[in-house]
Design a protein around this motif. Structure first.
Motif, mmCIF file in Angstrom:
data_model
loop_
_atom_site.group_PDB
_atom_site.id
_atom_site.type_symbol
_atom_site.label_atom_id
_atom_site.label_comp_id
_atom_site.label_asym_id
_atom_site.label_seq_id
_atom_site.Cartn_x
_atom_site.Cartn_y
_atom_site.Cartn_z
ATOM 1 N N GLU B 41 -20.784 -12.139 -7.118
ATOM 2 C CA GLU B 41 -20.077 -10.853 -7.198
ATOM 3 C C GLU B 41 -19.754 -10.484 -8.646
ATOM 4 O O GLU B 41 -19.907 -9.339 -9.066
ATOM 5 C CB GLU B 41 -18.788 -10.896 -6.364
ATOM 6 C CG GLU B 41 -19.015 -10.968 -4.867
ATOM 7 C CD GLU B 41 -19.994 -9.918 -4.361
ATOM 8 O OE1 GLU B 41 -19.830 -8.741 -4.728
ATOM 9 O OE2 GLU B 41 -20.912 -10.274 -3.609
ATOM 10 N N ASP B 42 -19.301 -11.486 -9.403
ATOM 11 C CA ASP B 42 -18.972 -11.252 -10.815
ATOM 12 C C ASP B 42 -20.222 -10.845 -11.592
ATOM 13 O O ASP B 42 -20.189 -9.942 -12.427
ATOM 14 C CB ASP B 42 -18.366 -12.515 -11.440
ATOM 15 C CG ASP B 42 -16.972 -12.805 -10.913
ATOM 16 O OD1 ASP B 42 -16.404 -11.910 -10.253
ATOM 17 O OD2 ASP B 42 -16.446 -13.907 -11.156
ATOM 18 N N ALA B 43 -21.324 -11.540 -11.299
ATOM 19 C CA ALA B 43 -22.579 -11.269 -12.017
ATOM 20 C C ALA B 43 -23.050 -9.841 -11.749
ATOM 21 O O ALA B 43 -23.463 -9.120 -12.667
ATOM 22 C CB ALA B 43 -23.636 -12.276 -11.603
ATOM 23 N N LEU B 44 -22.946 -9.416 -10.484
ATOM 24 C CA LEU B 44 -23.367 -8.050 -10.133
ATOM 25 C C LEU B 44 -22.469 -7.022 -10.827
ATOM 26 O O LEU B 44 -22.942 -6.015 -11.358
ATOM 27 C CB LEU B 44 -23.318 -7.854 -8.612
ATOM 28 C CG LEU B 44 -24.432 -8.566 -7.824
ATOM 29 C CD1 LEU B 44 -24.144 -8.531 -6.342
ATOM 30 C CD2 LEU B 44 -25.792 -7.933 -8.110
ATOM 31 N N ASP B 45 -21.205 -7.317 -10.823
ATOM 32 C CA ASP B 45 -20.221 -6.411 -11.431
ATOM 33 C C ASP B 45 -20.449 -6.264 -12.945
ATOM 34 O O ASP B 45 -20.525 -5.148 -13.470
ATOM 35 C CB ASP B 45 -18.824 -6.991 -11.154
ATOM 36 C CG ASP B 45 -17.769 -5.930 -11.178
ATOM 37 O OD1 ASP B 45 -18.084 -4.804 -10.774
ATOM 38 O OD2 ASP B 45 -16.647 -6.210 -11.632
ATOM 39 N N VAL B 46 -20.583 -7.390 -13.612
ATOM 40 C CA VAL B 46 -20.753 -7.356 -15.074
ATOM 41 C C VAL B 46 -22.110 -6.754 -15.449
ATOM 42 O O VAL B 46 -22.210 -6.001 -16.427
ATOM 43 C CB VAL B 46 -20.577 -8.778 -15.688
ATOM 44 C CG1 VAL B 46 -20.903 -8.783 -17.170
ATOM 45 C CG2 VAL B 46 -19.151 -9.281 -15.462
ATOM 46 N N SER B 47 -23.136 -7.030 -14.635
ATOM 47 C CA SER B 47 -24.464 -6.476 -14.938
ATOM 48 C C SER B 47 -24.422 -4.944 -14.897
ATOM 49 O O SER B 47 -25.095 -4.271 -15.685
ATOM 50 C CB SER B 47 -25.503 -7.016 -13.963
ATOM 51 O OG SER B 47 -25.274 -6.472 -12.673
ATOM 52 N N GLN B 48 -23.626 -4.404 -13.993
ATOM 53 C CA GLN B 48 -23.493 -2.936 -13.936
ATOM 54 C C GLN B 48 -22.835 -2.406 -15.204
ATOM 55 O O GLN B 48 -23.224 -1.367 -15.728
ATOM 56 C CB GLN B 48 -22.679 -2.545 -12.698
ATOM 57 C CG GLN B 48 -23.469 -2.771 -11.410
ATOM 58 C CD GLN B 48 -22.751 -2.271 -10.180
ATOM 59 O OE1 GLN B 48 -21.535 -2.156 -10.157
ATOM 60 N NE2 GLN B 48 -23.506 -1.979 -9.143
ATOM 61 N N GLU B 49 -21.875 -3.159 -15.701
ATOM 62 C CA GLU B 49 -21.217 -2.758 -16.956
ATOM 63 C C GLU B 49 -22.224 -2.756 -18.106
ATOM 64 O O GLU B 49 -22.135 -1.936 -19.017
ATOM 65 C CB GLU B 49 -20.068 -3.720 -17.282
ATOM 66 C CG GLU B 49 -18.901 -3.686 -16.300
ATOM 67 C CD GLU B 49 -18.137 -2.370 -16.310
ATOM 68 O OE1 GLU B 49 -18.163 -1.680 -17.336
ATOM 69 O OE2 GLU B 49 -17.545 -2.044 -15.263
ATOM 70 N N VAL B 50 -23.174 -3.695 -18.038
ATOM 71 C CA VAL B 50 -24.214 -3.780 -19.074
ATOM 72 C C VAL B 50 -25.028 -2.487 -19.086
ATOM 73 O O VAL B 50 -25.236 -1.869 -20.137
ATOM 74 C CB VAL B 50 -25.139 -5.006 -18.829
ATOM 75 C CG1 VAL B 50 -26.333 -4.983 -19.783
ATOM 76 C CG2 VAL B 50 -24.353 -6.301 -18.972
ATOM 77 N N PHE B 51 -25.454 -2.050 -17.903
ATOM 78 C CA PHE B 51 -26.272 -0.833 -17.829
ATOM 79 C C PHE B 51 -25.460 0.412 -18.226
ATOM 80 O O PHE B 51 -25.996 1.329 -18.833
ATOM 81 C CB PHE B 51 -26.858 -0.676 -16.424
ATOM 82 C CG PHE B 51 -28.011 -1.618 -16.176
ATOM 83 C CD1 PHE B 51 -29.173 -1.534 -16.947
ATOM 84 C CD2 PHE B 51 -27.939 -2.605 -15.218
ATOM 85 C CE1 PHE B 51 -30.236 -2.407 -16.743
ATOM 86 C CE2 PHE B 51 -28.992 -3.483 -15.004
ATOM 87 C CZ PHE B 51 -30.142 -3.391 -15.771
ATOM 88 N N ILE B 52 -24.196 0.393 -17.883
ATOM 89 C CA ILE B 52 -23.354 1.544 -18.258
ATOM 90 C C ILE B 52 -23.264 1.607 -19.789
ATOM 91 O O ILE B 52 -23.382 2.674 -20.393
ATOM 92 C CB ILE B 52 -21.942 1.428 -17.612
ATOM 93 C CG1 ILE B 52 -22.065 1.606 -16.089
ATOM 94 C CG2 ILE B 52 -20.989 2.475 -18.194
ATOM 95 C CD1 ILE B 52 -20.791 1.327 -15.304
ATOM 96 N N GLN B 53 -23.121 0.434 -20.419
ATOM 97 C CA GLN B 53 -23.059 0.403 -21.895
ATOM 98 C C GLN B 53 -24.384 0.894 -22.497
ATOM 99 O O GLN B 53 -24.391 1.634 -23.482
ATOM 100 C CB GLN B 53 -22.754 -1.017 -22.376
ATOM 101 C CG GLN B 53 -22.543 -1.071 -23.883
ATOM 102 C CD GLN B 53 -22.089 -2.445 -24.363
ATOM 103 O OE1 GLN B 53 -21.550 -3.245 -23.591
ATOM 104 N NE2 GLN B 53 -22.307 -2.724 -25.627
#
Lengths: 158, 191
Positions: B41-53
């Motif tokens: 769950e954390d990995a999916l969440d943080v990966s989305q932040e990566v794409f947003i950045q």
């Protein structure tokens, strides 16, 4: 090879990074030493976390969820002051705090000095009052003496 | 469409180009994050932040490095920052417990009965040991080691991502492994 020396090489042994001779020595030791073999097996198991097979995949709705998250995330309001200024503001508030404390300290010491002065004054007044009272007491016999004298003179005149 | 064209279009806020980028690199980014976080769950969440950045700062990408290198760098840094903030939150949560707060910590909420096989794996004791030992490593050692072990990247690739020399990567990985080994052995001795 001693256990301590083997322990220092275990992680490199698991990764197959030791020179052939050393790799063989560690292997021989592990076959004969139960406690080192146990440590090796546990470490290898922990290392399984990094196995590629345990990797995860993003599902088909990944992009949809990402877009929803982007829409929900309103651009965060920047603070009115740059981040660099934050330590300066903290330092300034500390200085102001110390200064206020210093002022309070001075006024407290002044007020305690005033109390002392007032006490001193009260003592002086008391002393004066006492003296005056004593003087009054001392005067009494003179007055009475004079009165007596007057009376005596009157009696003589009569 | 090449990576360069995709990034140029994203810089102009082209949504179709962004979707292409996400579809192309999502598994890689999710897995980089997972290599650091070890929780799905954390990995999916943080990966989305990566794409947003990436979407918000595409115009800053200078094409000097490969797009994948840039994505690796953002994903690794974001994951490490996430771990740092999580550690801070854990301290705050423990303070809450001290002051008898009724809010259950997030970790407890994740303990659902219908836990997936992946989550069960994440809860295994050996993995917790490795996670704890990793948490004690300095940021650079941890980043180099994770990219090397989990992502199976070469020293050269890691050097490009971390913007350090190849020999420096070698030193970071060796020291990281030594420390990791020491911590894990210490734990096994205790238990």
């Amino acid at each position: 090879m001693k256990c301590k020396a083997v322990h220092k090489q275990l992680i490199f042994f698991i990764d197959n990074e030791l020179e052939a001779g050393l790799q063989q020595q560690v292997e021989n030791h592990l076959q004969s030493c139960k406690s080192c073999r146990r440590a090796y097996e546990k470490m290898k198991e922990s290392y399984a976390l990094w196995d590629k097979a345990n990797g995860i995949k993003a599902d088909n709705f990944y992009y949809t969820r990402l877009k929803a998250k982007m829409q929900n995330q309103a651009p965060t309001a920047r603070p009115s002051h740059p981040r660099v200024l934050s330590p300066l503001l903290i330092a300034a508030s500390i200085v102001v705090g110390v200064f206020i404390g210093f002022l309070i300290g001075i006024s407290a010491s002044q007020s305690s000095a005033t109390v002392a002065q007032q006490q001193q004054r009260m003592e002086q007044v008391q002393m004066y009052a006492d003296n005056f009272y004593l003087y009054e007491i001392e005067q009494e016999p003179i007055e009475s003496a004079l009165l007596k004298g007057e009376i005596q003179d009157n009696e003589k005149d009569n | 469409m090449t990576d360069k064209e995709i990034i140029e279009k994203i810089a102009k806020k082209d949504e179709e180009a962004f979707r292409l980028l996400v579809e192309k690199h999502k598994d890689m980014v999710v897995n980089v994050c997972y290599g650091f976080l070890h929780k799905r769950e954390d990995a999916l969440d943080v990966s989305q932040e990566v794409f947003i950045q990436v979407f918000r700062s595409a115009e800053r990408f200078r094409h000097e490095a490969k797009l994948s290198t840039w994505l690796y760098r953002i994903a690794a840094n974001r994951s490490l920052n996430f771990l740092r903030s999580k550690k801070r939150n854990a301290i705050l949560n423990s303070l809450d417990v001290l002051f008898e707060s009724n809010d259950s910590p997030p970790e407890t909420r994740l303990e659902a009965p219908e836990r997936s096989a992946q989550e069960a794996l994440e809860q295994r004791e050996e993995i917790k040991v490795l996670r704890k030992a990793l948490a004690t490593l300095p940021k650079k050692q941890r980043m180099a080691l994770t990219l090397h072990k989990y992502q199976e990247l070469s020293y050269q690739e890691i050097a490009e991502i971390m913007e350090v020399s190849v020999s420096n990567v070698g030193v970071l990985i060796k020291r990281g492994k030594e420390k990791l080994q020491k911590k894990m052995l210490k734990f096994y001795e205790k238990n």
